[in-house]
Design an enzyme around this catalytic site. Structure first.
Site, PDB file in Angstrom:
ATOM      1  N   GLU A 466       0.836  -1.200   0.000  1.00 41.97           N
ATOM      2  CA  GLU A 466       0.000   0.000   0.000  1.00 41.97           C
ATOM      3  C   GLU A 466       0.870   1.249   0.000  1.00 41.97           C
ATOM      4  OE1 GLU A 466      -1.829   1.018   3.760  1.00 41.97           O
ATOM      5  OE2 GLU A 466      -1.090  -0.838   4.662  1.00 41.97           O
ATOM      6  N   ASP A 539       0.248  -2.884   6.181  1.00 44.36           N
ATOM      7  CA  ASP A 539       0.633  -2.539   7.545  1.00 44.36           C
ATOM      8  C   ASP A 539      -0.098  -3.429   8.554  1.00 44.36           C
ATOM      9  OD1 ASP A 539       2.162  -0.570   6.445  1.00 44.36           O
ATOM     10  OD2 ASP A 539       0.758   1.064   6.883  1.00 44.36           O
ATOM     11  N   ASP A 541      -1.878  -3.002  11.086  1.00 45.79           N
ATOM     12  CA  ASP A 541      -2.826  -2.226  11.881  1.00 45.79           C
ATOM     13  C   ASP A 541      -4.213  -2.371  11.273  1.00 45.79           C
ATOM     14  OD1 ASP A 541      -2.676  -0.722   9.572  1.00 45.79           O
ATOM     15  OD2 ASP A 541      -1.660   0.990  10.504  1.00 45.79           O
ATOM     16  N   ASP A 543      -6.062  -0.260   9.490  1.00 47.97           N
ATOM     17  CA  ASP A 543      -6.138   0.160   8.091  1.00 47.97           C
ATOM     18  C   ASP A 543      -5.520  -0.886   7.169  1.00 47.97           C
ATOM     19  OD1 ASP A 543      -7.502   2.477   8.564  1.00 47.97           O
ATOM     20  OD2 ASP A 543      -5.710   3.736   8.695  1.00 47.97           O
TER      21      ASP A 543
END
Length: 682
Positions: A466, A539, A541, A543
């Site tokens: 991303e 990532d 997390d 998101d």
């Protein structure tokens, strides 16, 4: 083709003077005698075929050929005559029997064919006229039969002409009449004897197909069984009895004797046709409408969660496998009704639906009974009566619209499924248009792709990351020989809720498909996949998990074969780095972090804990060691449950609920599972 081939003689392949054509068939040149006859073409060359001679000379004109389908059409013609008696209300029972010698008997308890002298041919009985003359019968004026499948008066006479023996036994007016024929010609006079039951009536036909016409072909008992059974579904009041030799029954796994009686008509037939499918809706759309002039429409529609459409239609109990006006009208009525419902619910996309979108994954049965039907050809495989459209429209239109509005939940499900079918159709069209591009255009790769140097796909990996920042780190950490990196811009399109137009216009997904090189949807080509492993690297997390979910949804919806073949993986980048006293560890979540601190460090030690905000902030060496190096990384393979299993259906439903167009489904899921979400790190 058989009728066409009959026009030509077959030359001997041993003829040295014959000439070969491109398909290696040998055509003998005409002899001098034949050439002289051709040159002297005059009135003597004009033949007049009388009686049933045209049928035997050109059977293809009357039953479509001499193959297996044409052979079984003989049975259909006799059975249709018996059904006409039932449709007119004069017969309640029909008996069908296949004999050991290959002959068939069909009998009914109708009025019986008239056997008195015919007014135009006093020397002949009406029975003999019907059996030996083309275009003779009681169905032309509409007085003897208001509704019937026989139109041309050739059915029973054609069967007689193409049988090496044929016997008609008529019970009528207290007598039993009998007339036998050989290859269409009577071989005895009409005989009669007193009937035991003076009130008994009916027609009994026994025939054996002529080997001179059909060769060594024999009737398929299973096919005859299904043909007889289908007739019983079309008339709820009729009882059809089936019988065949035990050997034939065992060979074809059918009963040797059975009675067909289905008071529910087409509803009973639908129950059998759809017993192995999962229903999309709780209720079928069915109906039975009779008009003042005796015409009638019966229909049943049932939609399934998956599978191809099945459409069967009949006119006056005659199957129409090639459809016709009644099928077309039914499809259009259903389409217009669903479009109208979409307009009422303010769904503008419904206007783009086609009948295929609505009828897909649907079983449609429609049977009509009309006066003076017109079929395409004597075999009656297609209905070409324009009035059938009017009848369907008047009978079905209002009922379907009321059926939709009476249950909005059910109607919404049908509309949603139809819109999904529309999206699939538009996607296939877009893929087809894309395939028309030049090879040079198809080989062009997206500019952001940093490809690997290895030729071929074996051992290669594509990391989907991303953003440009993460892409920069991944490009530094990769092994250029076999690892490629494709950065995507943030959260990609949610393909589960996006229209086909948006999917086709999305640059990020277009770049991804271009990099993979294997196409998508129905155009997927496994052999053209450019990488052995496709790794989603986001990532660690919330998101990142969302982006990974969107990417997995894309692969699940557009390239499921890629997942089934084991090519899709999730990278497992760490969320924390814990270091102290020259030692460093990585943790993927809070629980693992706490466990490492407790296990690896002394109580008085205060390790340095770094939380990675994203892959872009992770040093290239750490990214390589934790996430990209095959020797030290962890990859999670993405799998799809086995097709048609409970887990597969559950997965499909979960994707639709969480990522589909219906926000209420997501809200219900969040509300149901809210108790599990505690101490969210936002």
């Amino acid at each position: 083709m058989t009728a066409m081939n009959d026009l030509f003689s077959k030359p001997s392949h041993n003829d040295p003077n014959s000439a070969k054509t491109s398909d290696d068939k040998v055509l003998a040149p005409p002899t001098s005698t034949a050439r002289n006859k051709a040159q002297s073409y005059d009135a003597n060359a004009i033949e007049i075929l009388e009686g049933l001679e045209p049928v035997r000379r050109r059977p293809g004109m009357y039953i479509g050929g001499t193959d297996e389908t044409a052979l079984h059409h003989l049975f259909a013609e006799i059975l249709d005559n018996a059904m006409d008696e039932a449709l007119s209300g004069f017969a309640r029972h029909i008996h069908c029997q296949l004999h050991e010698d290959g002959s068939i008997t069909v009998s009914d308890n109708g009025r019986g064919i008239p056997c008195d002298p015919h007014p135009r041919y006093p020397e002949k009985s009406a029975l003999e006229v019907i059996l030996t003359s083309l275009h003779s019968g009681g169905k032309f004026s509409g007085e003897a039969y208001e509704i019937s499948g026989g139109l041309h008066g050739v059915g029973i006479s054609v069967v007689n002409a193409l049988s090496d023996h044929f016997c008609a036994q008529i019970t009528r007016a207290g007598k039993i009449y009998q007339l036998s024929c050989v290859r269409g010609a009577p071989n005895s006079k009409l005989t009669h004897s007193p009937a035991d039951n003076k009130t008994a009536k009916g027609t009994k036909i026994t025939f054996h197909p002529d080997p001179e016409i059909f060769g060594n072909q024999t009737f398929n008992a299973a096919k005859l069984y299904k043909m007889a059974q289908a007739k019983a579904y079309l008339h709820g009041g009729i009882q059809i009895y089936w019988q065949c030799p035990p050997a034939s029954a065992q060979k074809h796994s059918i009963p040797a004797q059975e009675k067909f009686h289905y008071p529910g008509g087409l509803k009973d037939y639908m129950a059998i046709c759809a017993k192995n499918y999962e229903n999309l809706l709780k209720n079928d759309f069915d109906g039975d409408v009779k008009t003042d002039n005796g015409e009638r429409v019966q229909w049943v529609l049932r939609w399934f969660t998956h599978g191809d459409s099945m459409i069967e239609s009949w006119c006056n109990a005659v199957p129409t496998p090639q459809g016709g006006y009644h099928e077309t009208a039914m499809r259009q009525v259903i389409l217009r009704g669903l479009r109208h419902y979409g307009e009422l619910t303010n769904n503008k996309r419904a206007a783009q639906l086609t009948s295929d979108d609505v009828i897909n994954s649907c079983s449609l049965l429609v049977s009509i009974f009309i006066r003076e039907p017109q079929f395409q050809g004597q075999t009656k495989e297609k209905l070409v009566s324009p009035e059938a459209s009017r009848l369907i429209d008047n009978a079905v239109k209002d009922q379907f619209e009321h059926w939709l509005t009476a249950d909005p939940v059910q109607a919404d499900l049908l509309l949603q499924m139809s819109l999904e079918n529309m999206d699939e159709r538009l996607k296939r069209r877009a893929q087809k248009n894309n395939m028309r591009k030049s090879p040079l255009q198809r080989l062009r790769l997206p500019g952001k792709l940093s490809d690997c140097s290895t030729e071929g796909s074996i051992g290669t990996e594509l990391f989907i990351v991303e953003g440009d920042s993460a892409g920069g780190s991944a490009k530094q950490a990769r092994n250029r020989n076999f690892q490629a990196v494709l950065p995507l811009r943030g959260k990609i399109l949610n393909v589960a809720s996006a229209s086909v137009e948006k999917l086709a216009q999305n640059q990020e997904l277009s770049d991804l498909c271009l990099a993979l090189g294997c196409g998508a949807g129905d155009a997927y080509r496994a052999q053209d996949l450019r990488y052995e492993k496709i790794v989603i690297m986001t990532d660690a997390d919330v998101d990142g998990a969302h982006i990974a979910a969107l990417l997995m949804t894309f692969f699940y919806r557009e390239l499921p074969e890629l997942i089934l073949d084991g090519h899709l993986y999730l990278a497992m980048p760490p969320l924390y780095r814990i270091a102290a006293g020259g030692k460093s560890f990585y943790a993927h979540d809070d629980a693992e972090r706490d466990q490492i601190i407790k296990k690896e460090f002394r109580a008085n030690q205060k390790p340095d804990i770094s939380r990675f905000k994203g892959l872009g902030e992770m040093p290239a060496k750490q990214l390589r060691d934790t996430t990209m190096n095959p020797e030290t990384r962890n990859l999670m393979q993405v799998k799809i449950p086995e097709a048609q299993s409970f887990e597969a259906r559950e997965t499909k439903q979960l994707v639709e609920d969480l990522l589909g167009r219906n926000p209420e489904k997501r809200f219900d899921f969040i509300r149901k599972h809210a108790s599990f979400a505690k101490n969210l790190d936002i």
